[in-house]
Design an enzyme around this catalytic site. Structure first.
Site, PDB file in Angstrom:
ATOM      1  N   ARG A  61      20.602   2.601  34.484  1.00  0.00           N
ATOM      2  CA  ARG A  61      19.594   2.560  35.639  1.00  0.00           C
ATOM      3  C   ARG A  61      19.716   4.061  36.068  1.00  0.00           C
ATOM      4  O   ARG A  61      18.462   4.573  37.108  1.00  0.00           O
ATOM      5  CB  ARG A  61      20.155   1.658  37.085  1.00  0.00           C
ATOM      6  N   GLU A  75      33.685  -6.197  24.095  1.00  0.00           N
ATOM      7  CA  GLU A  75      34.195  -5.690  22.855  1.00  0.00           C
ATOM      8  C   GLU A  75      35.200  -6.621  21.958  1.00  0.00           C
ATOM      9  O   GLU A  75      35.793  -6.609  22.791  1.00  0.00           O
ATOM     10  CB  GLU A  75      34.738  -4.357  22.150  1.00  0.00           C
ATOM     11  N   ARG A  87      29.884   1.218  23.620  1.00  0.00           N
ATOM     12  CA  ARG A  87      29.593   0.822  22.489  1.00  0.00           C
ATOM     13  C   ARG A  87      28.003   0.472  22.841  1.00  0.00           C
ATOM     14  O   ARG A  87      28.104   0.134  23.876  1.00  0.00           O
ATOM     15  CB  ARG A  87      29.710  -0.341  20.847  1.00  0.00           C
ATOM     16  N   TYR A 105      27.269   8.489  16.763  1.00  0.00           N
ATOM     17  CA  TYR A 105      28.317   8.275  17.071  1.00  0.00           C
ATOM     18  C   TYR A 105      28.953   9.613  17.731  1.00  0.00           C
ATOM     19  O   TYR A 105      28.828  10.698  17.079  1.00  0.00           O
ATOM     20  CB  TYR A 105      29.461   8.139  15.872  1.00  0.00           C
ATOM     21  N   ARG A 113      31.833   5.715  11.990  1.00  0.00           N
ATOM     22  CA  ARG A 113      31.225   5.783  10.708  1.00  0.00           C
ATOM     23  C   ARG A 113      30.969   7.255  10.514  1.00  0.00           C
ATOM     24  O   ARG A 113      29.974   7.599  10.449  1.00  0.00           O
ATOM     25  CB  ARG A 113      29.359   5.406  11.747  1.00  0.00           C
TER      26      ARG A 113
END
Ligand code: DC
Length: 342
Positions: A61, A75, A87, A105, A113
């Protein structure tokens, strides 16, 4: 075209920490994929349970995403998973196809990753007891890179020479031992592990004696050639912080960031003495200083790849700095050098 873009980062568990990390991540995703605010359809945020001081959607926002649908979720917890992790999944209209999307990432979340790794290399060189290993390990953890400790490789050669019943001051002996050496390296979450003939010798090579042996075998070009090859191969497919004596000058001469870490003889001796005291061992300040001075001389005066500051290295004198200060200074240098996503 509608695309979905993933990203993750780590954050401090404070209101400002979560907001700043979420903003940085979104801005990087938008920049890397050419997204504009009014084309974003929705963003899903997840946070691990240890991030509970702010909703990351607030950051979106604040960046002006007033029309996108935003949701924050917790998560799922998996044993051993990365803590303080934020994430996102952004769905947007874009001018690129899904196959060309760049998922982002940052920080410690890079470890999620490794397949997206681009082989960014950071070289840290410096004299004995300048804190290279500790600092390189901390910087690597902070960036989600692997820490390649090259000193451990020379130490392992010394151990092999010793176990083969040979003399590390004799070049012929060392080169013969090198013919059948079987070194393997692995990167575990707690750092580099080094194996000699299948046995994990990571701890066994940390003795003062193997330090002396490492300095002795490091003189021989035949040893260096073999280890430099191994070091380059290890860093090729990974983002890595590599520390040693010849990283910026020889091994990774093309590294975009080179640090020369140094400290006064007195500061380095004090640190070594503190380490020995913490292990409950006796020490004599003057003889430790003399040992460090000898190692400095041996490492800097040898003919093959001596310890020397690369022309484009940034010198960090850590004499009056503690570990967090040195790590922060190096991260700042890396950022200023324009390494992506740091
Ligand atoms: O950083 P360390 O104490 O683990 O290193 C042990 C010795 O190995 C050091 O005296 C010099 C040598 N070395 C080297 O010549 N080149 C490297 N890249 C790393 C270590």
């Amino acid at each position: 075209m509608i695309v979905a873009i993933r990203g993750a980062t780590t954050a401090e568990n404070t209101k400002d920490g979560i907001t700043a990390a979420a903003k940085e991540l979104l801005q990087e995703i938008f920049r890397a994929n050419g997204l504009e605010n009014d084309r974003v359809i929705s963003i899903l945020f997840t946070a691990t349970a240890d991030l509970d001081k702010a909703y990351p959607a607030v950051a979106a926002r604040e960046l002006g995403l007033t029309q996108a649908a935003l949701t924050c979720l917790r998560e799922m917890h998996v044993e051993g998973s990365l803590p303080r992790c934020l994430r996102v999944q952004v769905t947007a209209q874009a001018d690129i196809a899904q196959k060309d999307v760049r998922h982002i990432y940052l920080k410690e979340a890079r470890t999620l990753r490794p397949d997206l790794s681009t082989g960014i290399k950071i070289a840290i060189d410096g004299p004995s007891a300048s804190g290279k290993s500790t600092i390189a390990k901390a910087v690597a953890a902070r960036l989600g890179f692997v820490h390649i400790d090259t000193g451990a490789m020379y130490r392992t050669v010394a151990l092999h020479v010793r176990e083969s019943g040979k003399n590390w001051d004799d070049e012929g002996d060392v080169l013969t031992a090198m013919e059948n050496i079987d070194i393997d390296i692995a990167y575990a979450p707690d750092g580099q592990r080094i194996f000699l003939a299948g046995e994990d010798v990571t701890r066994a090579v940390r003795t003062a004696e193997m330090g002396v042996g490492a300095s002795a075998v490091a003189v021989y070009a035949g040893v260096r050639q073999k280890l430099v090859e191994l070091q380059r191969r290890l860093s090729n497919s990974r983002n890595a912080v590599m520390d040693g004596r010849d990283i910026g000058t020889v091994v990774l001469a093309d590294a975009p960031v080179k640090i020369f870490l140094t400290a006064s003889l007195e500061a380095r001796t004090r640190r070594r003495c503190n380490e020995l005291a913490a292990m409950g061992l006796d020490y004599d300040f003057d003889s430790i200083a003399a040992q460090i001075q000898k190692r400095d001389f041996d490492d800097s005066s040898r003919a093959s790849s001596p310890l020397k500051q690369a022309e484009d290295a940034v010198v960090v004198d850590t004499s009056d700095m503690d570990i967090p200060e040195v790590v922060a200074a190096i991260l700042q240098i890396i950022k200023e050098k324009g390494v992506p996503y740091v």
